[in-house]
Write an enzyme that holds these catalytic residues in place. Structure first.
Site, mmCIF file in Angstrom:
data_model
loop_
_atom_site.group_PDB
_atom_site.id
_atom_site.type_symbol
_atom_site.label_atom_id
_atom_site.label_comp_id
_atom_site.label_asym_id
_atom_site.label_seq_id
_atom_site.Cartn_x
_atom_site.Cartn_y
_atom_site.Cartn_z
ATOM 1 N N GLU A 112 0.804 -1.232 0.000
ATOM 2 C CA GLU A 112 0.000 0.000 0.000
ATOM 3 C C GLU A 112 0.835 1.279 0.000
ATOM 4 O OE1 GLU A 112 -3.944 -1.418 2.419
ATOM 5 O OE2 GLU A 112 -2.184 -0.981 3.613
HETATM 6 C C1 TNX Z 1 -4.345 -4.013 4.706
HETATM 7 S S1 TNX Z 1 -2.735 -6.348 4.269
HETATM 8 C C2 TNX Z 1 -3.076 -3.759 5.169
HETATM 9 C C3 TNX Z 1 -2.891 -3.312 6.551
HETATM 10 C C4 TNX Z 1 -4.199 -3.141 7.274
HETATM 11 C C5 TNX Z 1 -5.102 -4.286 6.916
HETATM 12 C C6 TNX Z 1 -6.392 -4.281 7.665
HETATM 13 C C7 TNX Z 1 -1.662 -5.308 4.121
HETATM 14 C C8 TNX Z 1 -0.438 -5.786 3.585
HETATM 15 N N1 TNX Z 1 -1.949 -4.051 4.471
HETATM 16 O O1 TNX Z 1 -2.154 -2.118 6.583
HETATM 17 O O2 TNX Z 1 -3.952 -3.132 8.641
HETATM 18 O O3 TNX Z 1 -5.374 -4.222 5.537
HETATM 19 O O4 TNX Z 1 -7.131 -5.418 7.391
#
Ligand code: TNX
Length: 529
Positions: A340
């Site tokens: 992300e």
């Molecule tokens: C996605 S999964 C994220 C996290 C969040 C999560 C909550 C991932 C690699 N990144 O930063 O905490 O969703 O479900």
């Protein structure tokens, strides 16, 4: 604390499930009806063993005289087992009192090589119980099975009446996948050393052998780095919702690593970068492209922070962190996040990851990252952790082509922070609701298109903590979905069967209760009382 249920209740519940469980385990119920009820525990093990051979004519009883015979390295596992048996039985259970006597348990490092390092053979006879393995890891796994063969009250922290019988028979078992992980997000809400140790004990019961710790994020930096002290001191000083946060000193972290090792669990530390870095950026102004430190962050948005890809100091910072963390971590892996990074332009992202990859190798670690980091084409033994909600992604097929290993943690199946259903009071729902059947209903060896089983390192069940503040919250979200994921990682494909799993899991309700684990009593499971 739960008193042992009256025997008749156990009998009825067990009789109702035993035939189905035996059928799915491929075991024939002897003519004349179901075997003796006391033997049903052989068929209720989670994760399901590779092979189970009940011997209904045989029963072992643990008594005041029982000792554990385990010499050399095996004695460590012997002490661990004694630590489980003493509180609830009230028996002394000495380790190595003398020669193997009637009523004793033997743990022996004489297993056949085809069990592999993690496999074991367990035999319950009238006079003795024995576990054989080639390594202490295998013995430890055998001990997790052994405790499930005793009545649920064995898990109680206080003395219970017994009797402490175990059904006769033999089990030969080894894991399908080498890597069976849980992840705990200690960044969004901080969990102290005691809370992490408690989770380690809980996941070890289901033969989980890796704990991935998400040590940094926008809301907090949780590991002391001596060369950059403000990361933890300032960057660790809060959490989601504005609470006091916290961090692990290097000594605390070592304490966790050693405790995990005593449970045959390898710690996989993660420092998430280049996004999810607000806590670091707030701690050191010079890490920001504009030289201005942002405020600490206590919300739950993602994708707004990025390290400054063009500054040299960024790589000095990253190298210092990797060097110190690698030195503290005996396990082979170091996780660099990479998810992300919505505030890092794509070309910058690739450039950044490409500069970080050699740093991880320089300090002797195998790199792990969330699947987006595949864009930077990590080579060789790099591990690509899939967290998508589909079962196909070109980044995965490219990773397989480069020879990378895939760690399967599909968000809509294995994310323990997703709500079970719309009325679950905790958790998020961006990847959908995940009931126990959803968590159990996929095959890690064939689920991802273009990813053959040989390329799958294993499974992981991540637990993100935006909405979780204490151990009860952790337990409610992890149990019973964690045992479901654990079974997908351990048991042979042929043993994967929802009907069998739900019947076996039903018998684990009293076990979880006796252990003080605050689980979610899903209506999908016919819980034993
Ligand atoms: C996605 S999964 C994220 C996290 C969040 C999560 C909550 C991932 C690699 N990144 O930063 O905490 O969703 O479900």
């Amino acid at each position: 604390m739960t008193p042992r249920p009256p025997r008749s209740t156990v009998r009825n519940a067990a009789l109702a499930v035993v035939a189905g469980a035996l059928l799915t385990a491929g075991i024939v119920v002897p003519a004349g009806g179901a075997p003796a009820v006391e033997n049903s525990a052989m068929d209720n093990i989670i994760p399901a063993p590779e092979s189970v051979q009940p011997d209904p004519a045989t029963t072992f009883e643990l008594t005041q005289q029982t000792s554990i015979q385990a010499t050399g390295e095996a004695a460590e596992v012997g002490e661990y087992l004694a630590g489980i048996l003493r509180p609830s039985t009230g028996y002394p259970v000495p380790v190595n009192r003398g020669a193997l006597g009637t009523g004793d348990i033997a743990l022996a490092l004489d297993g056949a090589p085809d069990l592999g390092p993690a496999g074991y053979r367990l035999q319950v006879a009238d006079d003795n119980v024995s576990v054989h393995a080639t390594s202490t890891e295998g013995l430890f796994n055998g001990v997790q099975t052994l405790r499930q063969l005793l009545p649920a009250a064995i898990e109680s922290p206080t003395a219970q009446p017994g009797p402490w019988t175990m059904p006769g028979g033999s089990i030969v078992d080894k894991p399908r996948f080498e890597h069976r992980a849980a992840m705990l997000d200690v960044a969004r809400h901080f969990f102290d050393v005691a809370q992490v140790k408690s989770y380690i004990d809980q996941i070890a019961r289901y033969k989980i052998n890796r704990l991935h710790l998400h040590l940094s994020d926008d809301q907090g930096w949780r590991i002391q780095i001596n060369s950059w002290p403000r990361l933890a001191e300032y960057g660790g000083s809060t959490e989601v919702g504005g609470g006091p946060g916290g961090y692990y000193t290097q000594q605390d972290y070592t304490d966790i690593v050693n405790y995990a090792a005593s449970r045959h669990i390898v710690i996989v530390p993660e420092i998430d970068m280049p996004g999810h870095t607000n806590a670091a950026l707030a701690s050191y102004a010079e890490l920001n492209c504009d030289g201005v430190a942002p405020p600490l962050y206590t919300g739950i948005d993602v994708g707004f922070s990025s390290l400054c890809v063009d500054k040299d100091i960024t790589y000095r910072f990253v190298e210092d962190v990797i060097r110190e963390l690698a030195a503290l971590t005996p396990g082979p892996y170091l996780h660099i996040g990479g998810d992300e990074a919505h505030s890092t332009p794509e070309e910058d992202y690739k450039k950044f990851i490409a500069q970080v990859l050699p740093l991880v190798s320089k300090y002797g670690k195998t790199v792990v990252g969330w699947h987006e980091y595949g864009k930077a084409q990590p080579q060789g033994d790099a591990v690509v952790q899939f967290w998508g909600t589909t079962n196909a992604d070109p980044l995965l097929t490219d990773a397989v082509a480069r020879g990378n290993k895939i760690l399967a943690s599909p968000a809509n199946k294995s994310y323990l922070d997703m709500k079970y259903n719309e009325s679950t009071p905790l958790g998020l729902q961006w990847a959908g609701f995940i009931e126990v059947a959803d968590a159990y209903g996929w095959d890690p060896g064939s689920y991802l298109q273009g990813v053959p089983e040989e390329s799958v390192l294993g499974v992981e069940a991540p637990l993100w903590s935006e909405t979780l503040e204490n151990s009860e919250h952790i337990e409610f979200m992890a149990f019973p979905r964690l045992p479901a994921i654990a079974e997908l990682g351990w048991s042979p494909k042929g043993a994967q069967n929802w009907e069998s799993f739900r019947q076996r899991l039903a018998t684990h309700g009293p076990r979880l209760t006796a252990s003080g684990i605050d689980f979610y009593a899903s209506t999908q499971i016919p819980w034993a009382k």
